[in-house]
Design a protein around this motif. Sequence first.
Motif, PDB file in Angstrom:
ATOM      1  N   THR A  56       0.675  -2.023   5.150  1.00  0.00           N
ATOM      2  CA  THR A  56       1.275  -1.012   4.277  1.00  0.00           C
ATOM      3  C   THR A  56       2.656  -1.487   3.858  1.00  0.00           C
TER       4      THR A  56
ATOM      5  N   LEU B  14       1.045   4.711  10.271  1.00  0.00           N
ATOM      6  CA  LEU B  14       1.446   4.884   8.888  1.00  0.00           C
ATOM      7  C   LEU B  14       2.874   5.415   8.783  1.00  0.00           C
TER       8      LEU B  14
ATOM      9  N   ALA C   9      -5.733   4.977   3.559  1.00  0.00           N
ATOM     10  CA  ALA C   9      -5.619   4.325   4.862  1.00  0.00           C
ATOM     11  C   ALA C   9      -6.772   4.740   5.785  1.00  0.00           C
ATOM     12  N   GLU C  10      -7.126   6.005   5.735  1.00  0.00           N
ATOM     13  CA  GLU C  10      -8.230   6.514   6.565  1.00  0.00           C
ATOM     14  C   GLU C  10      -9.532   5.775   6.251  1.00  0.00           C
TER      15      GLU C  10
ATOM     16  N   ASP D   5      -0.369  12.240   0.641  1.00  0.00           N
ATOM     17  CA  ASP D   5      -1.728  12.588   1.051  1.00  0.00           C
ATOM     18  C   ASP D   5      -2.702  11.524   0.566  1.00  0.00           C
TER      19      ASP D   5
ATOM     20  N   GLU E  96      -2.169   8.335  -0.030  1.00  0.00           N
ATOM     21  CA  GLU E  96      -2.028   7.120   0.778  1.00  0.00           C
ATOM     22  C   GLU E  96      -2.668   7.291   2.154  1.00  0.00           C
ATOM     23  N   ASN E  97      -2.521   8.467   2.744  1.00  0.00           N
ATOM     24  CA  ASN E  97      -3.152   8.733   4.037  1.00  0.00           C
ATOM     25  C   ASN E  97      -4.669   8.657   3.932  1.00  0.00           C
TER      26      ASN E  97
ATOM     27  N   PHE F 255       4.276   8.735   3.813  1.00  0.00           N
ATOM     28  CA  PHE F 255       3.052   8.483   3.059  1.00  0.00           C
ATOM     29  C   PHE F 255       2.616   9.765   2.367  1.00  0.00           C
TER      30      PHE F 255
ATOM     31  N   ARG G  65       5.883   7.746   7.817  1.00  0.00           N
ATOM     32  CA  ARG G  65       5.940   9.212   7.753  1.00  0.00           C
ATOM     33  C   ARG G  65       5.950   9.743   6.326  1.00  0.00           C
TER      34      ARG G  65
END
Length: 102
Positions: free
Chosen positions: A26, A2, A14-15, A8, A10-11, A6, A4
């Motif tokens: 992305t 991902l 993605a998770e 929270d 977006e993280n 991104f 850098r």
Amino acid sequence: MLPRDFTDQENIIAEYLSEWGLRYETQASFAPYTVDFFIPEINMVIEADGVYGHLSKRDRIRDRKLIESGEVQIVLHCKETTKGKIKEFLWQELNKLGKAQE
């Protein structure tokens, strides 16, 4: 991996996409637009709008043009910001797809 920068939100998105085995891109480019997530196998875009997100006229125009391009069938705008609410939102939206195909 991902980017850098991104958020929270977006993280977390993605998770869950990874956990559920969905391949995604992305910052996918659909000139002249760039979207947060693109899931090619279902032609879905997910925009991480965050708590301040709202569908402006510009967003609606972009969404319409993405769908008219034929490359995108669905555009989701995730305004949820907590892990549990993001999971629930994504799960509900993906389940709608499954039911529509039955």
